[in-house]
Design an enzyme around this catalytic site. Structure first.
Site, PDB file in Angstrom:
ATOM      1  N   ASP A  35       0.723  -1.152  -0.073  1.00 19.07           N
ATOM      2  CA  ASP A  35       0.056  -0.078  -0.026  1.00 19.07           C
ATOM      3  C   ASP A  35       0.961   1.152   0.156  1.00 19.07           C
ATOM      4  O   ASP A  35       1.848   1.205   0.552  1.00 19.07           O
ATOM      5  CB  ASP A  35      -0.949   0.026   1.333  1.00 19.07           C
ATOM      6  CG  ASP A  35      -2.181   0.933   1.003  1.00 19.07           C
ATOM      7  OD1 ASP A  35      -2.412   1.366  -0.082  1.00 19.07           O
ATOM      8  OD2 ASP A  35      -2.873   1.115   1.858  1.00 19.07           O
ATOM      9  N   ARG A  39       0.123   7.795  -2.655  1.00 22.74           N
ATOM     10  CA  ARG A  39       0.707   8.809  -1.918  1.00 22.74           C
ATOM     11  C   ARG A  39       2.186   9.008  -2.240  1.00 22.74           C
ATOM     12  O   ARG A  39       2.659  10.278  -2.409  1.00 22.74           O
ATOM     13  CB  ARG A  39       0.481   8.430  -0.386  1.00 22.74           C
ATOM     14  CG  ARG A  39      -0.655   8.810  -0.078  1.00 22.74           C
ATOM     15  CD  ARG A  39      -1.259   8.204   1.370  1.00 22.74           C
ATOM     16  NE  ARG A  39      -1.586   6.655   1.143  1.00 22.74           N
ATOM     17  CZ  ARG A  39      -1.725   5.771   2.014  1.00 22.74           C
ATOM     18  NH1 ARG A  39      -1.280   6.385   3.151  1.00 22.74           N
ATOM     19  NH2 ARG A  39      -1.829   4.513   1.621  1.00 22.74           N
ATOM     20  N   TRP A  40       2.720   7.906  -2.525  1.00 23.66           N
ATOM     21  CA  TRP A  40       4.332   8.121  -2.869  1.00 23.66           C
ATOM     22  C   TRP A  40       4.358   8.912  -4.192  1.00 23.66           C
ATOM     23  O   TRP A  40       5.234   9.811  -4.349  1.00 23.66           O
ATOM     24  CB  TRP A  40       4.892   6.858  -3.153  1.00 23.66           C
ATOM     25  CG  TRP A  40       6.358   6.754  -3.592  1.00 23.66           C
ATOM     26  CD1 TRP A  40       7.486   6.572  -2.466  1.00 23.66           C
ATOM     27  CD2 TRP A  40       7.094   6.685  -4.964  1.00 23.66           C
ATOM     28  NE1 TRP A  40       8.614   6.540  -3.349  1.00 23.66           N
ATOM     29  CE2 TRP A  40       8.301   6.636  -4.580  1.00 23.66           C
ATOM     30  CE3 TRP A  40       6.564   7.057  -6.151  1.00 23.66           C
ATOM     31  CZ2 TRP A  40       9.318   6.799  -5.642  1.00 23.66           C
ATOM     32  CZ3 TRP A  40       7.285   6.872  -7.257  1.00 23.66           C
ATOM     33  CH2 TRP A  40       8.854   6.860  -6.948  1.00 23.66           C
ATOM     34  N   GLU A  82     -11.781  -5.285  -5.303  1.00 19.82           N
ATOM     35  CA  GLU A  82     -12.335  -3.857  -5.408  1.00 19.82           C
ATOM     36  C   GLU A  82     -11.659  -2.957  -6.262  1.00 19.82           C
ATOM     37  O   GLU A  82     -12.070  -1.842  -6.499  1.00 19.82           O
ATOM     38  CB  GLU A  82     -12.092  -3.622  -3.823  1.00 19.82           C
ATOM     39  CG  GLU A  82     -13.227  -4.280  -2.818  1.00 19.82           C
ATOM     40  CD  GLU A  82     -12.711  -5.652  -2.409  1.00 19.82           C
ATOM     41  OE1 GLU A  82     -11.818  -5.893  -2.689  1.00 19.82           O
ATOM     42  OE2 GLU A  82     -13.799  -6.485  -2.288  1.00 19.82           O
ATOM     43  N   ASN A  83     -10.373  -3.314  -6.522  1.00 18.25           N
ATOM     44  CA  ASN A  83      -9.274  -2.540  -7.339  1.00 18.25           C
ATOM     45  C   ASN A  83     -10.189  -1.993  -8.845  1.00 18.25           C
ATOM     46  O   ASN A  83      -9.864  -1.231  -9.447  1.00 18.25           O
ATOM     47  CB  ASN A  83      -8.088  -3.055  -7.417  1.00 18.25           C
ATOM     48  CG  ASN A  83      -7.425  -2.717  -6.169  1.00 18.25           C
ATOM     49  OD1 ASN A  83      -6.291  -3.484  -5.973  1.00 18.25           O
ATOM     50  ND2 ASN A  83      -7.552  -1.482  -5.254  1.00 18.25           N
ATOM     51  N   ARG A  86     -11.879   1.420  -9.615  1.00 16.95           N
ATOM     52  CA  ARG A  86     -10.810   2.385  -9.479  1.00 16.95           C
ATOM     53  C   ARG A  86     -11.194   3.145 -10.996  1.00 16.95           C
ATOM     54  O   ARG A  86     -11.475   2.354 -11.718  1.00 16.95           O
ATOM     55  CB  ARG A  86      -9.269   2.032  -9.355  1.00 16.95           C
ATOM     56  CG  ARG A  86      -9.051   1.667  -7.978  1.00 16.95           C
ATOM     57  CD  ARG A  86      -7.460   1.814  -7.614  1.00 16.95           C
ATOM     58  NE  ARG A  86      -7.410   1.736  -6.314  1.00 16.95           N
ATOM     59  CZ  ARG A  86      -6.055   1.724  -5.454  1.00 16.95           C
ATOM     60  NH1 ARG A  86      -5.214   2.244  -6.202  1.00 16.95           N
ATOM     61  NH2 ARG A  86      -6.341   1.656  -4.291  1.00 16.95           N
ATOM     62  N   SER A 211      -8.298  -5.410   4.494  1.00 18.19           N
ATOM     63  CA  SER A 211      -8.794  -5.434   3.121  1.00 18.19           C
ATOM     64  C   SER A 211      -8.928  -6.529   2.427  1.00 18.19           C
ATOM     65  O   SER A 211      -8.688  -6.530   1.324  1.00 18.19           O
ATOM     66  CB  SER A 211      -7.926  -4.328   2.587  1.00 18.19           C
ATOM     67  OG  SER A 211      -7.595  -3.239   3.025  1.00 18.19           O
TER      68      SER A 211
HETATM   69  C1  FPP Z   1      -2.165   0.006  -3.413  1.00 19.31           C
HETATM   70  O1  FPP Z   1      -1.338   1.195  -3.401  1.00 19.31           O
HETATM   71  C2  FPP Z   1      -1.362  -0.611  -4.298  1.00 19.31           C
HETATM   72  C3  FPP Z   1      -2.041  -1.216  -5.458  1.00 19.31           C
HETATM   73  C4  FPP Z   1      -3.704  -1.204  -5.540  1.00 19.31           C
HETATM   74  C5  FPP Z   1      -1.447  -2.047  -6.576  1.00 19.31           C
HETATM   75  C6  FPP Z   1      -0.256  -2.721  -6.130  1.00 19.31           C
HETATM   76  C7  FPP Z   1       0.631  -2.989  -7.337  1.00 19.31           C
HETATM   77  C8  FPP Z   1       1.917  -2.945  -7.404  1.00 19.31           C
HETATM   78  C9  FPP Z   1       2.896  -2.708  -6.245  1.00 19.31           C
HETATM   79  C10 FPP Z   1       2.165  -3.160  -8.751  1.00 19.31           C
HETATM   80  C11 FPP Z   1       3.373  -4.240  -8.747  1.00 19.31           C
HETATM   81  C12 FPP Z   1       3.051  -5.591  -8.893  1.00 19.31           C
HETATM   82  C13 FPP Z   1       3.068  -6.352  -9.720  1.00 19.31           C
HETATM   83  C14 FPP Z   1       3.202  -7.868  -9.415  1.00 19.31           C
HETATM   84  C15 FPP Z   1       3.206  -6.272 -11.208  1.00 19.31           C
HETATM   85  P1  FPP Z   1      -2.457   2.636  -3.619  1.00 19.31           P
HETATM   86  O2  FPP Z   1      -2.570   2.990  -4.994  1.00 19.31           O
HETATM   87  O3  FPP Z   1      -3.741   2.348  -3.073  1.00 19.31           O
HETATM   88  O4  FPP Z   1      -1.779   3.774  -2.599  1.00 19.31           O
HETATM   89  P2  FPP Z   1      -2.364   4.865  -1.797  1.00 19.31           P
HETATM   90  O5  FPP Z   1      -3.285   4.351  -0.723  1.00 19.31           O
HETATM   91  O6  FPP Z   1      -1.452   5.662  -1.422  1.00 19.31           O
HETATM   92  O7  FPP Z   1      -3.276   5.739  -3.044  1.00 19.31           O
END
Ligand code: FPP
Length: 255
Positions: A35, A39-40, A82-83, A86, A211
């Protein structure tokens, strides 16, 4: 003199101390909720997809870390059911990233001895990505250094409901008796059948939620929560998580 000593002696010391952890104190299976990519990216004025792309480099670091310390199972929550809700552009970027990841890193995975596996409703992935995933799984099936499990279009409640449905079908076909349903047999109907349960669950970015991730399987997992955002999650952070785990006493409900 003082300038050069800290960097490599401390690296060496860290390496040493990881190797002094008895093997039975190391987790056999680490699961990660990756996660904080958004934000990064936001904090750098970059689009969210740049955060996901940086997150893919952390995936590579994690795999290398597990291989070098003999941790044989790593499960990563790459895309939740759930993604799909988005914005379309972000979903597309994540699918493209997965495709690129498989395409670019397949040879490397083979060389490193990675056996790729997937859990979740992968039938929802774009056809070409699903086919590439299936090919990658087939082509790495004989590898033994590490089992890398990608949770893709994964939701734990759907997985559990699916297991219940399969069991109900077997019972109504007269192939299974209700008495035969135990925790062990139930587990065989989950996507994770045959995989050990996670020992250590890591969630980055300061959130304190599960989650819908591996609800059944993490019953006795040790939790490690860190404020570090996934793209910043370094080898040192992984070491800290594993050392923290190694210090804990697991009781599995006993005393
Ligand atoms: C949550 O961060 C992360 C995800 C929904 C995707 C995770 C996917 C990767 C790390 C990509 C690489 C993986 C592979 C196997 C290719 P967020 O976007 O919800 O962060 P936030 O809460 O800061 O908005």
């Amino acid at each position: 003199v003082l300038n050069w000593t800290p960097s490599w002696t401390s690296l060496w010391a860290r390496h040493l101390s990881m190797h002094t952890i008895p093997k039975e104190k190391l987790p056999r299976h680490i699961a990660c909720i990756m996660d904080g990519n958004g934000r990064w990216a936001h904090s750098r004025g970059l689009p969210r997809r740049a955060g996901h792309r940086a997150g893919a480099d952390t995936v590579e670091r994690c795999v290398d870390f597990c291989i070098s310390h003999g941790i044989p199972w790593l499960t990563l929550y790459a895309f939740s059911s759930e993604n799909w809700n988005r914005p379309k552009t972000e979903v597309q970027a994540l699918m493209l990233l997965l495709h690129d990841f498989l395409k670019k890193r397949l040879r490397e995975m083979k060389n490193k001895g990675v056996r790729l596996l997937a859990i979740g409703d992968t039938s929802r992935l774009p056809k070409r990505t699903r086919e590439l995933l299936e090919r990658s799984i087939e082509q790495t099936a004989g590898n033994t250094k590490i089992n890398l499990v990608l949770a893709l279009s994964y939701g734990s409640r759907a997985e559990i409901a699916g297991a219940a449905r399969k069991i109900a079908e077997k019972i109504s076909a007269g192939e299974l008796h209700p008495d035969a349903i135990t925790e062990e047999t139930f587990g065989q109907y989950l996507d994770t059948a045959g995989m050990p349960d996670p020992d250590l669950l890591i969630r980055t970015s300061g959130e304190m939620r599960i989650s819908n991730f591996l609800l059944w399987q993490i019953s006795y997992a040790e939790l490690y929560l860190t404020d570090t955002l996934w793209p910043d999650f370094s080898e040192r952070d992984m070491e800290m998580a594993v050392k923290d785990y190694a210090r804990r006493t697991r009781r599995f409900g006993g005393i």
